[in-house]
Structure formats: structure tokens, C-alpha cells
Design a protein around this motif. Sequence first.
Motif, PDB file in Angstrom:
ATOM      1  N   PHE A 105     -17.855 -50.167  19.353  1.00 53.49           N
ATOM      2  CA  PHE A 105     -18.481 -49.136  18.515  1.00 53.49           C
ATOM      3  C   PHE A 105     -19.364 -48.220  19.356  1.00 53.49           C
ATOM      4  N   LEU A 106     -20.182 -48.809  20.224  1.00 52.67           N
ATOM      5  CA  LEU A 106     -21.109 -48.015  21.033  1.00 52.67           C
ATOM      6  C   LEU A 106     -20.368 -47.155  22.046  1.00 52.67           C
ATOM      7  N   VAL A 107     -19.307 -47.683  22.637  1.00 50.24           N
ATOM      8  CA  VAL A 107     -18.524 -46.903  23.599  1.00 50.24           C
ATOM      9  C   VAL A 107     -17.939 -45.664  22.923  1.00 50.24           C
ATOM     10  N   LEU A 108     -17.322 -45.847  21.759  1.00 53.66           N
ATOM     11  CA  LEU A 108     -16.665 -44.739  21.068  1.00 53.66           C
ATOM     12  C   LEU A 108     -17.678 -43.740  20.503  1.00 53.66           C
ATOM     13  N   PHE A 109     -18.760 -44.241  19.939  1.00 56.46           N
ATOM     14  CA  PHE A 109     -19.765 -43.354  19.349  1.00 56.46           C
ATOM     15  C   PHE A 109     -20.563 -42.615  20.420  1.00 56.46           C
ATOM     16  N   LEU A 110     -21.119 -43.360  21.381  1.00 59.00           N
ATOM     17  CA  LEU A 110     -21.945 -42.730  22.406  1.00 59.00           C
ATOM     18  C   LEU A 110     -21.117 -41.848  23.340  1.00 59.00           C
ATOM     19  N   GLY A 111     -19.847 -42.190  23.544  1.00 61.23           N
ATOM     20  CA  GLY A 111     -18.974 -41.353  24.365  1.00 61.23           C
ATOM     21  C   GLY A 111     -18.798 -39.978  23.750  1.00 61.23           C
ATOM     22  N   ALA A 112     -18.510 -39.934  22.444  1.00 62.83           N
ATOM     23  CA  ALA A 112     -18.345 -38.657  21.749  1.00 62.83           C
ATOM     24  C   ALA A 112     -19.666 -37.896  21.691  1.00 62.83           C
ATOM     25  N   LEU A 113     -20.754 -38.619  21.473  1.00 68.26           N
ATOM     26  CA  LEU A 113     -22.069 -37.980  21.399  1.00 68.26           C
ATOM     27  C   LEU A 113     -22.460 -37.371  22.748  1.00 68.26           C
ATOM     28  N   GLU A 114     -22.271 -38.138  23.837  1.00 64.21           N
ATOM     29  CA  GLU A 114     -22.608 -37.630  25.166  1.00 64.21           C
ATOM     30  C   GLU A 114     -21.783 -36.395  25.515  1.00 64.21           C
TER      31      GLU A 114
ATOM     32  N   MET B 143     -16.526 -52.885   8.279  1.00 68.42           N
ATOM     33  CA  MET B 143     -17.646 -52.020   7.895  1.00 68.42           C
ATOM     34  C   MET B 143     -18.123 -51.178   9.079  1.00 68.42           C
ATOM     35  N   LEU B 144     -18.179 -51.802  10.265  1.00 62.89           N
ATOM     36  CA  LEU B 144     -18.613 -51.074  11.450  1.00 62.89           C
ATOM     37  C   LEU B 144     -17.631 -49.955  11.806  1.00 62.89           C
ATOM     38  N   LEU B 145     -16.328 -50.213  11.586  1.00 61.55           N
ATOM     39  CA  LEU B 145     -15.320 -49.199  11.855  1.00 61.55           C
ATOM     40  C   LEU B 145     -15.476 -48.020  10.898  1.00 61.55           C
ATOM     41  N   LEU B 146     -15.726 -48.291   9.634  1.00 62.82           N
ATOM     42  CA  LEU B 146     -15.947 -47.227   8.656  1.00 62.82           C
ATOM     43  C   LEU B 146     -17.179 -46.404   9.025  1.00 62.82           C
ATOM     44  N   PHE B 147     -18.227 -47.089   9.451  1.00 64.17           N
ATOM     45  CA  PHE B 147     -19.449 -46.400   9.877  1.00 64.17           C
ATOM     46  C   PHE B 147     -19.155 -45.497  11.077  1.00 64.17           C
ATOM     47  N   LEU B 148     -18.316 -45.977  12.007  1.00 63.97           N
ATOM     48  CA  LEU B 148     -17.940 -45.183  13.176  1.00 63.97           C
ATOM     49  C   LEU B 148     -17.192 -43.920  12.758  1.00 63.97           C
ATOM     50  N   VAL B 149     -16.259 -44.055  11.815  1.00 62.41           N
ATOM     51  CA  VAL B 149     -15.505 -42.899  11.329  1.00 62.41           C
ATOM     52  C   VAL B 149     -16.453 -41.855  10.755  1.00 62.41           C
ATOM     53  N   VAL B 150     -17.416 -42.302   9.957  1.00 65.62           N
ATOM     54  CA  VAL B 150     -18.381 -41.377   9.346  1.00 65.62           C
ATOM     55  C   VAL B 150     -19.200 -40.662  10.419  1.00 65.62           C
ATOM     56  N   LEU B 151     -19.664 -41.409  11.405  1.00 65.72           N
ATOM     57  CA  LEU B 151     -20.481 -40.811  12.469  1.00 65.72           C
ATOM     58  C   LEU B 151     -19.682 -39.797  13.285  1.00 65.72           C
ATOM     59  N   LEU B 152     -18.436 -40.125  13.610  1.00 67.97           N
ATOM     60  CA  LEU B 152     -17.616 -39.198  14.386  1.00 67.97           C
ATOM     61  C   LEU B 152     -17.330 -37.921  13.600  1.00 67.97           C
ATOM     62  N   ILE B 153     -17.115 -38.059  12.294  1.00 70.82           N
ATOM     63  CA  ILE B 153     -16.905 -36.871  11.463  1.00 70.82           C
ATOM     64  C   ILE B 153     -18.167 -36.007  11.436  1.00 70.82           C
ATOM     65  N   LEU B 154     -19.334 -36.651  11.378  1.00 68.21           N
ATOM     66  CA  LEU B 154     -20.589 -35.901  11.397  1.00 68.21           C
ATOM     67  C   LEU B 154     -20.760 -35.159  12.724  1.00 68.21           C
ATOM     68  N   ILE B 155     -20.439 -35.817  13.838  1.00 70.62           N
ATOM     69  CA  ILE B 155     -20.512 -35.157  15.148  1.00 70.62           C
ATOM     70  C   ILE B 155     -19.550 -33.974  15.190  1.00 70.62           C
ATOM     71  N   LEU B 156     -18.367 -34.155  14.614  1.00 65.63           N
ATOM     72  CA  LEU B 156     -17.378 -33.084  14.573  1.00 65.63           C
ATOM     73  C   LEU B 156     -17.910 -31.882  13.803  1.00 65.63           C
ATOM     74  N   ILE B 157     -18.532 -32.136  12.675  1.00 66.38           N
ATOM     75  CA  ILE B 157     -19.092 -31.054  11.853  1.00 66.38           C
ATOM     76  C   ILE B 157     -20.210 -30.335  12.602  1.00 66.38           C
ATOM     77  N   VAL B 158     -21.068 -31.104  13.270  1.00 68.34           N
ATOM     78  CA  VAL B 158     -22.161 -30.498  14.037  1.00 68.34           C
ATOM     79  C   VAL B 158     -21.597 -29.628  15.158  1.00 68.34           C
ATOM     80  N   ASN B 159     -20.572 -30.127  15.849  1.00 68.22           N
ATOM     81  CA  ASN B 159     -19.932 -29.332  16.904  1.00 68.22           C
ATOM     82  C   ASN B 159     -19.385 -28.018  16.346  1.00 68.22           C
ATOM     83  N   TYR B 160     -18.793 -28.094  15.184  1.00 66.65           N
ATOM     84  CA  TYR B 160     -18.232 -26.905  14.544  1.00 66.65           C
ATOM     85  C   TYR B 160     -19.327 -25.889  14.232  1.00 66.65           C
ATOM     86  N   GLN B 161     -20.485 -26.388  13.816  1.00 64.69           N
ATOM     87  CA  GLN B 161     -21.580 -25.497  13.443  1.00 64.69           C
ATOM     88  C   GLN B 161     -22.274 -24.889  14.670  1.00 64.69           C
TER      89      GLN B 161
END
Length: 439
Positions: free
Chosen positions: A59-68, A1-19
Amino acid sequence: MLLLFLVVLLILILIVNYQVHNHEILTPSFIYTASFCLSTIWALLYAQKWNLNLHLNTFLVLFLGALEFSVIAYLCSILYPSSWLKSPITDTESPHYEIRTWKIVCVVVFEILVILITLKTVRSIIPGGSLSQAIYSYRSQVIDPVKSLRLKPFPEYVVLSRAFSDAIGYFFSYLTAKGLIISKKVYIKYLLPFILSIVNSMLLGSRGGTIMLLIAALVYVYSLYMKKNEWHTRGNAKVIVIAVAIFIVVAFSFQSLASLLGRNVSQFSGMDYMAIYLGAEVKNLDTYLQTIIFPIHRGIIGGQTFINLNSTFSKIFGLSNLKYSLNLPFLSVNGYSLGNVYTSYYSYINDLGYFGVSILVGLMSVISQFSFDTMKRFTLHGKVPLSLLIYGKIATTLVFAFFSNKFYEDIFTLTFIRMVVFWMILNWILFDKKRSIKM
């Protein structure tokens, strides 16, 4: 479940970057986030086979790394000096140059000689078996921490010749891309040196150099297309579809290419083989973070992150304490091989702990965004723009951020500085100024 949540968050960051970057898919933050989106999606598909239950720290390393990376890149794009945004020299004002045919013939002859010398050198080190077996044997010993110490090194003139051939590959890939986009023609005189450089890069059994060169070529094609259209992002959907199609073709030819280079990969299905390269990094990183007390580094700070730079200084100054080899153990689970790649975060954490992630990701983001904003000022005429060649190299390392520490291994090296110098030399010796404006 945490991995699925990570995928969703990374896709959202990707969309925001695109915008926020005006639908620009070549920005560092879009490339960086997209690489981890791809890897985590593959990991999600194989989560059951690999017993991948993502832990919170991973999860935090992958999510916060992309966010930072994304936040810092956006701030840098805002703070980039406005006086630099517009090139002081327009395309119509810039000088126009040509490359005489005899100079290209000399380049082709040089590359053929480098290929022959490389084959002769490999044969002198690994004399038995077929050529593909010799290449595979040499590659196997190079990546083995113990065997590589006993392996006879290439003569320095061969090393330099191969490095110059690599520089030629990037240089002429730009010229090939320019002919395709600006003149809508494929110039064989530019394509041939590019292809010979690819052949040369594969002669030692590694596919990484070839893949990175091809990705850089795509960066040049896209940049030229955008420059021609004054960086308007209309038609980006078409570009994305084409890029995805090219990725699929290249990805699923990877296994066949491995067989051609003498590797025994018949025990893997096509999907399993791609999963090892595109998704296993997440599982390996998760395993590492749960089983290792870090930072585990001994000696100089950044021993793993800046391993190539340290090795160079070790050779120059005879400092034995700077000699390191990558500590990348091969992993497997449930009978499935997972390779020995752990994402770019592995080296950062290995050297500096979690603190290293924030420092090194931030530095990478600043350098990449600065390079991208500078690259956009290149002109269509004149010599080959160094800013675009450099960003092409940086962009490829960001594409592979999910895979390993390519950015600091490839960019923070004297080898990269040498390549830039080679590009400057090629610009100087190949181009002659002309009056007419022709390709």
C-alpha cells in the motif's frame, strides 16, 4: 479494505493533478497516476478470486510512489525556466516544408523490404509450421531466459533496418496526426508508412511495440489539437470520453490479436484475460514484497532497472558481469494465471530496496516533466518536432508504469538514442523547404 482505500487515494491524487495542472490530461503526473488507478481498480474487482489482501508495505509503495511523482512533477513545472515557456519562433515565422512523393515511395519500398527480410529471417530460424506458429515459437524462445541463449540472433543489418522502421512509424504517425488535426484530412501517403511500421513491429510476436506506437500517436493527436487551440483545455471532457472509448476497443481486441499471433488464449474469458494484463501486477507485487528479502541483486547496481543499458555495454565492452536477464517468475493463484509482471516498482526494489523507489521515481518525474514542458513549445509548421516525438515515447512508458519498468528499459538505452538520431536523419533527408503554406 486497504486496497479500496488505496483506490480512493489514487483517484484523489489524480483529481488534484488534474486541477493543479490546469485540467491538462497529458501531464506526466496525470498519466502516471491514472495508470495505477486503472490497475488498482482491476485488482479490486478480482481481489476475491486472487486472494488479494493488500499488505501495508505494498500500500505504501503504491500510494507514496504516486504521491512523490506528482509532487516532484508539480515543483518542476513551477521551476521550469520562464524564458523557455514561450517559443522564440512563432508558427507564422517558422519555415515551411514539404515531402516530395518520390521520397515517400522510397520509404514505403524500404519498409516492405524490411518486412520481407524479417519474415525470411524468422523462417530461417524456425523453419516448420505455419507463419503464425513460427512467430509464436520465436517469441516464446526469445522471452525464455534459457532458450534465448541458444537462439540464433538476427543479423545486425536486419536489427538496424527494423529499428529504422520503428523510427519511421513514430515519424509518420505524427505526420498522419497533423494532417488529421490541422487539415482535417487523412493523407494516405503518411498513413501507409505508419501502418507498415505497425505490421513490421508485430512480426516477431510482440504486441507491446504496436500498442506503444498507437499510444504515442494519440499523444501526437492530442498535442496537435491542444497546440492548435493554444493549449486551452476547453472540451477536455470530450477528449477524455473519446480516449476511454479507444482504450476499451483496443483492450478488448488484445485477446484476438494474441490468437492472430499464434498464442493459445482460448482458456481465458475476455474479462479474465484483461485482468491479467491490467490488474494482476498489484497482486504479483504484493506477493513479491511479502516473500522476498530485498534488495536481492548481485553484482552491478541497477542490474534489473537498467537491464537494457547494461546489456548494451556488455556487448560493446565484453563485460560478462553486466549480462543479466529479467528475473520475472510467472505466478498463479486458485488456478488463475497472473502472468509475470509486477509494476515498475519491482525493479527498483529488487535493485535498491525501498530507497530505490524514492530515487528512481523522483528522477523519472523530473525527466518526464521537463520533457513535457519543453514539448509544449513546438511549432505547427516546419519539420517534425523532436521534442514531441520524444515526449510521445516518454508518455507511453508512463502509461505502462503500472505494468513494468518501461521508462528505464526504453528511455535509458542506446536504442532510444539511436531512434532520436533516426528521426533527425528523416527530418534531414525527407523535407524540402517551400514557400507556400500547405500541408
